[in-house]
Design an enzyme around this catalytic site. Sequence first.
Site, short mmCIF file in Angstrom:
data_model
loop_
_atom_site.label_atom_id
_atom_site.label_comp_id
_atom_site.label_asym_id
_atom_site.label_seq_id
_atom_site.Cartn_x
_atom_site.Cartn_y
_atom_site.Cartn_z
N CYS A 101 60.11 83.39 83.30
CA CYS A 101 60.67 83.94 84.54
C CYS A 101 60.81 85.46 84.43
CB CYS A 101 62.02 83.29 84.79
SG CYS A 101 63.00 84.07 86.08
N GLU A 102 60.34 86.16 85.44
CA GLU A 102 60.40 87.63 85.42
C GLU A 102 61.81 88.17 85.65
OE1 GLU A 102 59.16 88.96 89.93
OE2 GLU A 102 57.56 88.49 88.53
N HIS A 103 62.72 87.36 86.12
CA HIS A 103 64.07 87.86 86.42
C HIS A 103 64.97 87.90 85.21
CE1 HIS A 103 63.04 86.25 90.64
NE2 HIS A 103 62.78 87.53 90.59
N HIS A 104 64.87 86.88 84.33
CA HIS A 104 65.76 86.83 83.16
C HIS A 104 65.00 86.65 81.85
CE1 HIS A 104 68.43 85.64 86.54
NE2 HIS A 104 69.26 86.45 85.91
N GLN A 126 57.60 81.03 90.02
CA GLN A 126 56.77 79.84 90.20
C GLN A 126 55.94 79.92 91.48
OE1 GLN A 126 58.62 76.09 89.11
NE2 GLN A 126 57.49 75.04 90.71
N HIS A 150 63.66 75.34 85.01
CA HIS A 150 63.86 76.77 84.77
C HIS A 150 65.10 76.99 83.90
CE1 HIS A 150 61.01 78.42 87.88
NE2 HIS A 150 60.98 77.12 88.11
N CYS A 162 66.42 79.75 83.17
CA CYS A 162 67.32 80.77 83.73
C CYS A 162 68.40 80.10 84.59
CB CYS A 162 66.55 81.80 84.53
SG CYS A 162 65.58 81.13 85.89
#
Length: 195
Positions: A79-82, A122, A154, A156
């Site tokens: 995941c690019e956020h976390h 995703q 996920h 995250c």
Amino acid sequence: MISRDTAKEHIRELLEYIGDNPDREGLQDTPDRMLRMFEEMFKGYDPAQKPHITTFNNGSDGIVYDNMVVDCGSFYSVCEHHCRTFFGQYWFAYIPNRKGRILGLSKIGRVVDYCSSRLQVQERLTHDIVEMLAEALGDENPPRGMALMMKGRHMCKESRGVRKQGVMTSTYLTGIFKADPRAREEFLSYTRDAL
């Protein structure tokens, strides 16, 4: 692009930031191990590792195929956020054009792996995979439709924040899969049977 030595130093700093000692025995080689892991996990940024997608003229072996082809398998991404892992199953289908090309079946999994090997969400991952496969099949006589469903867990969401287990489903449909409810339902029936 920063040097490998600079990257290793930044990892050492992060280990210190979380309160650990990067010089203790168990962590001394961790910066180097992490960089090797990054090279493996994020090969999707390296154009040299982009898979060659083999296609064949439909009918070249004496059989013209215009029914649904379905492939399924697993995927792993980050995941690019976390920067936490997300992973799960995918189901891909397409209906070849009688005058078009057909995919080498093993190439679908290679494209899934390559596109998954980047920082992702995703929804974008689902789109990237279909677009890469569509490009390989060409614009002259494109497939009648393509469909991809991905179901992912996920970390995250599960290991931080709300800490709730669950599955995210994303789809990307083109052509007949988007326009014809019967084709869409046939594809979805394969995804239900595989669970």
